[in-house]
Structure formats: C-alpha cells, structure tokens
Design an enzyme around this catalytic site. Structure first.
Site, PDB file in Angstrom:
ATOM      1  CD  GLU A 163      -3.076  -0.920   2.212  1.00 27.69           C
ATOM      2  OE1 GLU A 163      -3.082   0.114   2.916  1.00 27.69           O
ATOM      3  OE2 GLU A 163      -3.836  -1.889   2.413  1.00 27.69           O
ATOM      4  CG  HIS A 196     -12.591  -0.878  -1.997  1.00 29.44           C
ATOM      5  ND1 HIS A 196     -11.766  -1.692  -1.255  1.00 29.44           N
ATOM      6  CD2 HIS A 196     -13.760  -1.548  -2.102  1.00 29.44           C
ATOM      7  CE1 HIS A 196     -12.408  -2.800  -0.917  1.00 29.44           C
ATOM      8  NE2 HIS A 196     -13.608  -2.722  -1.424  1.00 29.44           N
TER       9      HIS A 196
END
Length: 294
Positions: A163, A196
């Site tokens: 990430e 998302h």
C-alpha cells in the site's frame, strides 16, 4: 520537423520547482486512478466463497497484489521519462540510503508517541513483565510462528509494504509537481476511496495524511511502511474500553499526553534537514512548502 512537436514538450531535464503542463497533470491523475483501481481490483479478481482471513484467500491476494505492486513503478518511470525529470526513479520512490537511519527511527517514534494511550493500556493489561516481553521478542520461535501466520504477514508486512509503495511512493512523485505537497498528501487516500468507495471514511483518517507527510518530509519509503505496520498492529484506539477501565484516569491522561507530545514533536521530527535535504520528491514541487523545505 520542429513544428510537429507540441509547444509544451520537455526536451531538457525538469528542474526543481519547474511547472508541469496541464496535460501531463491529467496524465498523473489518470495514472494514479488506474493504479488505485488495479490495486483494489487485484484483491477481488479471485472468486471464492471462503472468508477473507482464510489462508487460501490470503495467499491468492498476496499473488495479485504483489504483481500490481511490482508493476506500479513503471507508471513513475513513464512519467519521469515523459517529463525528463533529472532525479533517479528509486530516489523519487523513497528507496535510498541517505538519511535512512533517521527515517527509520523518528517517524516510528512519532507514531508511537501518538499511540501513547493505547500503549499504556496495553502495558497495564499485559500479564507479561518487560523482561518477558524482551525474551519473547528475541526468541526465534516467536518470529517463526509470526512468519507462518498468513494474517500476520498480511497485516504487518504485505499490506503496509504494497500500500505504501503504490499509494505513496508511486503516486506522490506524480502528484506533487501538479498539486503541491500539501494537496498531494490528502489526495492519495482519495484514489483508494474512489476505487473502493466504502473505505472512504476509513482512508481519510488522520493517519493516512500523516504517513504521506512523513514520506514527503523524509523522502524514504521505509518510514511510512514501519508506521503503517505499527498502526495495523495497534488497531484503532479503543476509547470506549479506556472509559470503562479501572485505571481510566491514567489511560485517558496518556491519550491526551500522547496527542500533545505528537503535535509538539511533529515538525521537529519531520524536518527535511534530518533526512538529507532536500528530499528528491520535494524537488519536484513548484512552490515552497514547510512539508518539504525547512
């Protein structure tokens, strides 16, 4: 012929603070959006009825996420070639040796200060003594168990590393020249949120902006990765549990003290001069900022 090239084509290396053409800024934004969609999409490319914590699901997601993360530097490389930026690819992504020790110590220490309340609560409730904790930390069997646990690997290693690589190391070098350091810090979590959307609230937490600020100030990937891993281990502060704790006065005082000390040490510990001034990604900024220039 010379007239065939667009007027904004960059033929010389991009200098510190140089403005980026609007067309390339749109390329940066679209590249970041594509990176975010690819990262999140890779998590759901495998169809399975198994729960997300099942080892099989975790291993499959490891595979797809690592592939996306391994390809993501190509976006920065293409952007760097397009803009003829003089800084090296690895340096822009925060992979360098200059200032690496402060980049490991100070950001992690700053994050631990912010979590002083939860750490105090953990210390009070933990049945182990400090000596027991040191013995466990130095025990190879303990680390062997951790490395064999798929959930531990996901939360403490793979998720923080991938990430931060994608959403910090690859996005910020493309966003800083266009949006400036301050705006870029809070833009990165939005790309994950767009891809998302039910994670928007979670990703707009104070922690996300702090990690991006650490990356810009330190110019190192290792700091945000370690802080991310630490935050995953600690979880979200259990304020409601602290309010019901028998020693709630001590714990709540630690919460307050942690926030105060965090704000006190924030700027000294994120001073770019500690990490090899100026940091490579900050040289791309078109204007000065306290996040990049001491």
């Amino acid at each position: 012929m010379e007239g065939d090239f667009p007027p904004h084509r960059l033929t010389e290396p991009m200098q510190s603070g140089s403005a980026v053409p609007d067309g390339l800024c749109w390329v940066s934004v679209l590249s970041c959006l594509l990176l975010a969609c690819s990262y999140v999409g890779s998590l759901y490319v495998w169809r399975s009825e198994l729960p997300r914590d099942h080892p099989t699901v975790i291993k499959r997601r490891f595979t797809s996420v690592l592939v996306v993360s391994g390809l993501s530097p190509l976006f920065v490389w293409a952007w760097r070639e397009l803009t003829a930026t003089s800084a090296s690819l690895l340096a822009l992504m925060g992979i360098r040796f200059e200032g690496i020790i402060p980049a490991i110590v100070f950001p992690l220490l700053l994050t631990m200060v912010l979590f002083l309340g939860p750490l105090m609560q953990l210390a009070i409730d933990c049945p182990w003594t400090f000596t027991d904790g040191v013995k466990v930390a130095l025990d190879p069997c303990f680390w062997s168990l951790c490395l064999s646990d798929m959930r531990w690997l996901r939360n403490q290693v793979v998720a923080p590393l991938t990430e931060e690589l994608v959403f910090r190391a690859c996005m910020l070098p493309m966003l800083v020249p266009c949006a400036g350091p301050a705006t870029a810090i809070f833009t990165c979590p939005l790309f994950f949120g767009v891809a998302h959307f039910h994670h928007v609230i979670e990703l707009l937490r104070f922690r996300q902006g702090t990690l991006a600020g650490i990356f810009l100030s330190a110019g190192h990937l290792v700091g945000p990765v370690l802080c991310h891993s630490f935050c995953n281990y600690m979880g979200f502060p259990a304020i409601s549990t602290a309010l019901e704790h028998p020693q709630r006065l001590t714990i709540l005082s630690s919460y307050l003290l942690g926030v105060v000390l965090f704000l006190f040490f924030l700027f000294p510990f994120t001073d770019p001069s500690l990490y090899g001034f100026p940091t490579p990604v900050c040289t791309l900024a078109s204007s000065t900022s306290s996040l990049c220039f001491s």
